[in-house]
Design an enzyme around this catalytic site. Structure first.
Site, mmCIF file in Angstrom:
data_model
loop_
_atom_site.group_PDB
_atom_site.id
_atom_site.type_symbol
_atom_site.label_atom_id
_atom_site.label_comp_id
_atom_site.label_asym_id
_atom_site.label_seq_id
_atom_site.Cartn_x
_atom_site.Cartn_y
_atom_site.Cartn_z
ATOM 1 N N ILE A 197 53.492 39.195 63.463
ATOM 2 C CA ILE A 197 53.837 39.748 64.771
ATOM 3 C C ILE A 197 53.385 38.843 65.776
ATOM 4 O O ILE A 197 53.677 39.197 66.950
ATOM 5 C CB ILE A 197 53.245 41.122 64.917
ATOM 6 C CG1 ILE A 197 51.649 40.888 64.888
ATOM 7 C CG2 ILE A 197 54.017 42.230 64.098
ATOM 8 C CD1 ILE A 197 51.101 42.581 65.135
ATOM 9 N N GLY A 198 52.819 37.658 65.465
ATOM 10 C CA GLY A 198 52.358 36.669 66.622
ATOM 11 C C GLY A 198 51.813 35.471 65.951
ATOM 12 O O GLY A 198 51.242 35.526 64.878
ATOM 13 N N VAL A 201 48.864 36.568 63.813
ATOM 14 C CA VAL A 201 48.549 38.057 63.652
ATOM 15 C C VAL A 201 49.469 38.781 62.834
ATOM 16 O O VAL A 201 50.548 38.594 63.055
ATOM 17 C CB VAL A 201 48.503 38.599 65.305
ATOM 18 C CG1 VAL A 201 47.950 40.160 65.232
ATOM 19 C CG2 VAL A 201 47.582 37.646 66.201
ATOM 20 N N ASP A 220 41.896 33.557 79.640
ATOM 21 C CA ASP A 220 43.223 33.097 79.144
ATOM 22 C C ASP A 220 44.051 34.462 79.440
ATOM 23 O O ASP A 220 44.768 34.925 78.458
ATOM 24 C CB ASP A 220 43.292 32.763 77.686
ATOM 25 C CG ASP A 220 44.490 32.233 77.259
ATOM 26 O OD1 ASP A 220 45.319 31.651 78.216
ATOM 27 O OD2 ASP A 220 44.847 32.264 75.894
ATOM 28 N N PHE A 251 45.356 29.208 67.456
ATOM 29 C CA PHE A 251 44.150 29.322 66.595
ATOM 30 C C PHE A 251 44.565 30.185 65.466
ATOM 31 O O PHE A 251 43.560 30.362 64.525
ATOM 32 C CB PHE A 251 43.147 30.037 67.744
ATOM 33 C CG PHE A 251 42.349 28.842 68.798
ATOM 34 C CD1 PHE A 251 42.276 27.609 68.269
ATOM 35 C CD2 PHE A 251 41.727 29.371 69.637
ATOM 36 C CE1 PHE A 251 41.890 26.705 69.110
ATOM 37 C CE2 PHE A 251 41.091 28.514 70.543
ATOM 38 C CZ PHE A 251 41.158 27.053 70.355
ATOM 39 N N GLY A 252 45.550 30.730 65.579
ATOM 40 C CA GLY A 252 45.833 31.568 64.269
ATOM 41 C C GLY A 252 47.031 32.437 64.343
ATOM 42 O O GLY A 252 47.531 32.348 65.159
ATOM 43 N N GLY A 307 49.697 31.772 67.440
ATOM 44 C CA GLY A 307 49.142 31.053 68.230
ATOM 45 C C GLY A 307 48.418 29.609 67.779
ATOM 46 O O GLY A 307 48.407 29.547 66.504
ATOM 47 N N LYS A 366 44.065 39.487 63.221
ATOM 48 C CA LYS A 366 44.252 38.302 63.499
ATOM 49 C C LYS A 366 43.300 37.269 62.682
ATOM 50 O O LYS A 366 42.157 37.404 62.295
ATOM 51 C CB LYS A 366 43.533 38.032 64.880
ATOM 52 C CG LYS A 366 43.388 36.580 65.567
ATOM 53 C CD LYS A 366 42.919 36.770 66.813
ATOM 54 C CE LYS A 366 42.739 35.368 67.498
ATOM 55 N NZ LYS A 366 42.216 35.022 68.787
#
Length: 1021
Positions: free
Chosen positions: A704-705, A712, A832, A709-710, A707, A729
């Site tokens: 579902i996502g 999700v 952030d 750093f990792g 970025g 995550k």
């Protein structure tokens, strides 16, 4: 002679000295006023300095002779702060006008020193506390405007001594107690506005002594008893406004004669009885007649002399006698050329809708006569009302066909013909109504197929065609209406064939009812994409096959009825974990196998399984047979097939983990290194295997996502025989800084608790099946995704947030940051904040997430290494990160304020800070700042400038038109001004999150407070 001259010269010198001292007093008082202003985004007070005389300062007016301040005029200047007590030193002040700002706290008692004051205009601020009783010392007051604030307590009775007062407005506050009888002493009073408070008791008889009264408004309070007849005799009255109280009695028969200047009569939502006075037609200046929601009875009199009428609302009474001439009064309205609304629903009117309805004003926007006893055909002249936005003829006895000419009314937003006896087919011209949001044709005798032209109505949120004789298949064009969000009801027809496969488009649909038809085939998997469904009713059809596995996504479902079909297979076990499921009806099908015993299955009154002969097990109240040994063996065999490989993997992982840990310990003896964090040791809650299973092996379908750093994943975590929907995550440990991000997030979330922060359920620091380090955080799942998806939706899943929703989200975010900055034991800077890190739950409550870059303030760090709070490394996302971070500055709470300011501007303009239009010196901040306040319409998201209006059927909670004192425009200007201030380039110019949260909460409360009905248009002079 010389002595006399010296004496005169001495007097002149003393006078000059007195004037200088007085001028200095005024100047100091103004500077103290400025000092109490905490924010001035439009810089209206920038001229207030010693470089020029204070009489030349913006907003300041002085007398010519003595150069004393006589007026302070700063309305609609977006000022924030409190009112300085030094205001009492401006002893020559005649006008104080600071309306439409954001001043807060109490009015200082020193206001009573201004005995020359004539106008005190504090309307639309956030002043609180009680109204100072020593305002009565301002004996020359002519206008006292305190409306739309947050005042509490009783209105001081001694205000009745202000004999020169012409305007008194205290509406939209939280005032209580009785209306002071001393108000009858205000002999000069012309305007008295006290709507939307908590006043109780009866209306004082003494108000009938105010012979100059033009405007009296006490709507939306808790007043009781009868209105004194002396008030009906105030011949100068133009606005008579008392809606939404507990008033009773009847209107005097000579009302039209005693109030000849009446322009607005509003006593709706009370307990009035008796007839509408026939004399009302003599009030020839009447613009609004609003008496709905009472017990009025009898025949509606002729309104033929009321040529200026704009609004007639007589709904929810007992008007009419069920006779054919009950709507004769409609004929008398044909000369009312300004008429915009005619509402007469829920009465006892009989007869036919007069042909004259087609001759009513073409300005008519709302025609509502539903819930009466009307019959006959729809008049052909109705096509002439080309500006109609709502047409409600529902729940009558109309017959005949729905005319094709209905397609001429292209501005219709709500069309209710339900509950009648209409025949024939639904006209294809209905597709011309492209603005239509609500369409209710249910409970008629319509036949033929559903016209595919309905697919052109791309704004439909509610479609009800139930209880007719419709045949044929359901058009894919109808299921393709992604706007449908309230409900789609096609039940009680003769529809056949399979369901269309494109149900996945209806992601926002709340209710789907296709029961009691002749539908067949398998239930499409795509129905599982309708994740907002609360009611799914499909009983009484010929569906076959299994319940789709995709139904496991319908976790908000409350009522699921699949009874009386030909469904088969096993009953899904995952329904055990549907916490909102209150009714599950699977009766009269061909289901088999063991019935689960947990969740909804544990409540015999919540489930119905009758008529499935091959079911067994379940709770004892179901009286099902015990499952056979064969069934149990098969169940155990299936369990063993799962358990054996899982146990094997666990043993392998455990062995490998031991080897890795031993290896690392050996290595630590040879090389000096940072010891393992005690933090990581304390958070080993779930294993890699648990998360692997929860996410179906971290499958792409559950991604579902992602970025830097990792990634999700969506997952279902089993714990203590319960399943919990979670977001996992997984850190990309190959990325530099990812592990540090993991530790920062763990540390930040370890001790903080706030309703607007994403809740961490558990975490994992382990090894995967290959022996690689594995770190993950497990959060509660947010069903409405991220704010990013709502602000910038894709075409496949259009979404929209209205003004109040966006403002509520802004309040949530400000509250979260305020908590992090000021209420944590160690202040935390998020670093952030951006739309993708703001998650929305089922109620659209905002939750701040992703604390991977979070920092503890350097002066407050106790248990972290210095490099965890240093300025080295990334401090945010391009477009949102504070400009000082790019120059090496340490993190600070003002950096978060900058992020918030940019996000706030993005929320209300719909533009990302990285939009391609922002080049050179043009930024989102400058774009908004330069446009405020005059060019608001050029910068704001156009959706927020659209006013919705009440309409539709009783089934739909239709949009209400807000008659606001605190308007949409004022709200937007105020909110965007906060965004501009927060995103200032210099940190010292930004607000604190404490101030931001207070201001935004105030704005939201004002909007909510003004949703209480539809009062009069209030005088705010």
């Amino acid at each position: 002679m010389a002595a006399s001259l010296r004496q005169n010269q001495g007097f002149s010198l003393q006078s000059t000295d007195y004037m200088l001292k007085s001028n200095e007093t005024d100047q100091l008082a103004l500077l103290e006023f400025k000092a109490k202003v905490t924010h001035d985004p439009l810089e209206v007070l920038s001229s207030w300095n010693y470089s020029r005389h204070f009489c030349q300062w913006k907003g300041v007016t002085c007398s010519r002779r003595h150069q004393r301040v006589t007026a302070l005029l700063l309305p609609s200047s977006l000022l924030q702060g409190s009112l300085s007590p030094h205001i009492g030193n401006l002893s020559f002040l005649r006008v104080l006008d600071i309306k439409n700002n954001s001043f807060r706290d109490e009015i200082p008692q020193e206001i009573g020193y201004l005995f020359r004051l004539q106008k005190l205009m504090l309307y639309n601020n956030s002043f609180g506390g009680q109204i100072p009783d020593n305002i009565s010392h301002c004996v020359n007051l002519e206008s006292l405007s305190l409306g739309s604030n947050e005042f509490v307590g009783k209105v001081p009775g001694n205000l009745g001594s202000l004999s020169k007062l012409r305007l008194l407005s205290v509406h939209y506050n939280n005032l209580s107690g009785e209306i002071p009888s001393s108000f009858g002493n205000l002999s000069s009073l012309e305007v008295l506005s006290a709507t939307a408070n908590q006043f109780v008791g009866q209306i004082p008889e003494t108000l009938g002594e105010l012979k100059r009264m033009r405007f009296i408004a006490f709507g939306v309070n808790k007043l009781s008893g009868e209105i004194p007849f002396s008030i009906y005799n105030l011949s100068s009255l133009s606005v008579f406004d008392f809606p939404v109280n507990q008033l009773q009695g009847s209107l005097p028969s000579d009302l039209g004669f005693t109030l000849p200047n009446l322009e607005e009569l509003n006593v709706g939502e009370n307990q009035f009885t008796g007839p509408i006075p026939a004399s009302i037609s003599n009030a020839s200046n009447l613009l609004r007649l609003a008496i709905g929601g009472n017990g009025f009875s009898g025949k509606v009199p002729s309104l033929e002399h009321l040529h200026k009428l704009e609004w007639v609302s007589i709904s929810w009474n007992h008007l009419g006698n069920g006779k054919k001439d009950d709507l004769e009064f409609v004929n008398s309205l044909v000369n009312a050329s300004r008429l915009e609304r005619l509402e007469g629903h829920v009465n006892n009117c009989g007869g036919m809708l007069p042909e004259a309805v087609g001759n009513l004003s073409t300005r008519l926007r709302k025609l509502s006569v539903g819930n009466n006893q009307l019959f006959g055909n729809i008049p052909s002249g109705l096509r002439n009302l080309v500006n109609l936005e709502l047409l409600d003829l529902g729940d009558n006895q109309f017959t005949g066909r729905i005319p094709e000419s209905i397609g001429y009314l292209q501005k219709l937003q709500g069309l209710g013909l339900n509950g009648n006896k209409f025949l024939g087919e639904i006209p294809s011209s209905i597709g011309n109504l492209t603005s239509l949001a609500i369409l209710a044709f249910d409970e008629n005798m319509l036949e033929g197929s559903i016209p595919s032209s309905l697919g052109k109505c791309q704004n439909l949120i509610l479609l009800d065609l139930s209880n007719n004789n419709l045949t044929g298949t359901i058009p894919t064009e109808v299921i393709g209406l992604s706007s449908l969000s309230i409900y789609l009801d096609l039940s009680q027809n003769q529809l056949n064939g399979p369901l269309p496969s494109n149900f996945g488009i209806l992601k926002n649909l709340g209710v789907l009812d296709v029961s009691e038809n002749k539908l067949s085939g398998e239930i499409p998997n795509s129905l599982g994409s309708c994740v907002r469904l609360e009611q799914l009713v499909m009983n009484g059809n010929f569906f076959q096959g299994n319940i789709p596995s995709s139904f496991s996504s319908l976790r908000g479902i409350q009522n699921l009825d699949l009874s009386r079909n030909n469904l088969s297979g096993r009953i899904p076990k995952y329904f055990e974990n549907f916490f909102f499921l209150q009714n599950l009806n699977l009766s009269s099908n061909h289901f088999e196998g063991e019935v689960p015993i947990k969740g909804v299955y544990s409540n015999s009154s919540a489930i119905s399984l009758d008529g499935n002969d091959n079911l067994c097990g379940g709770i004892s109240e179901l009286h099902l047979s015990t499952c056979s040994i064969k069934e149990s063996k098969q169940s155990r065999a299936r369990s063993l097939k799962l358990i054996i490989p899982v146990v094997t993997v666990i043993l392998l992982v455990t062995g490998m983990s031991c080897l890795i840990i031993t290896s690392r310990r050996s290595k630590s003896k040879m090389e000096p290194a940072t010891p393992p964090s005690a933090l990581l040791a304390s958070i080993l809650r779930v294993s890699y295997e648990n998360l692997f299973k929860a996410t179906d092996g971290f499958s792409l379908e559950n991604l579902i996502g992602a970025g830097s750093f990792g990634s999700v994943y969506k997952g279902v975590l089993n714990h203590d025989d319960h399943e919990t929907l979670v977001a996992v995550k997984v850190l990309n440990l190959q990325h530099r800084g990812a592990s540090k991000s993991f530790m920062a997030e763990c540390q930040a979330l370890r001790s903080i608790r706030h309703r607007n922060l994403v809740k961490i359920i558990t975490s994992c620091a382990s090894v995967d099946f290959q022996g690689n380090d594995f770190e993950a955080l497990v959060y509660e799942f947010m069903v409405n995704g991220s704010l990013e998806e709502w602000l910038h939706p894709n075409r496949e899943a259009p979404r929209n947030l209205n003004l109040l929703q966006r403002l509520s989200i802004a309040v949530d975010l400000a509250s979260a940051l305020d908590y992090l900055h000021h209420f944590c034991e160690t202040p935390i800077v998020h670093c952030d904040l951006k739309p993708s890190n703001v998650l929305l739950d089922g109620e659209l409550t905002a939750h701040v997430g992703d604390f991977g870059l979070a920092k503890f303030l350097p002066e407050a760090t106790n248990n972290l290494s210095s490099n965890q709070s240093s300025s080295v490394g990334v401090k945010g996302t391009v477009g949102y990160a504070a400009p000082e971070y790019g120059m090496g500055s340490e993190v600070s709470t003002s950096g978060d304020v900058y992020c918030f300011g940019i996000l706030l501007l993005e929320m209300f303009t719909g533009k990302r800070p990285t939009n391609e239009m922002f080049t050179g010196n043009l930024t989102l901040h400058n774009f908004v700042k330069e446009a405020l306040p005059e060019r608001l319409a050029e910068i704001v998201d156009p959706v927020l400038l659209v006013e919705k209006e009440e309409g539709g059927t009783s089934k739909a909670n239709a949009h209400r038109q807000w008659t606001r004192c605190f308007s949409v425009k004022e709200c937007l200007v105020s909110v965007l001004a906060i965004g501009v201030t927060c995103s200032s380039e210099l940190p010292r110019e930004r607000m604190s999150m404490e101030e931001v949260a207070a201001q935004l909460l105030s704005f939201r409360n004002k909007l909510i407070k003004n949703v209480r009905g539809q009062p009069a248009t209030y005088v705010t002079a």
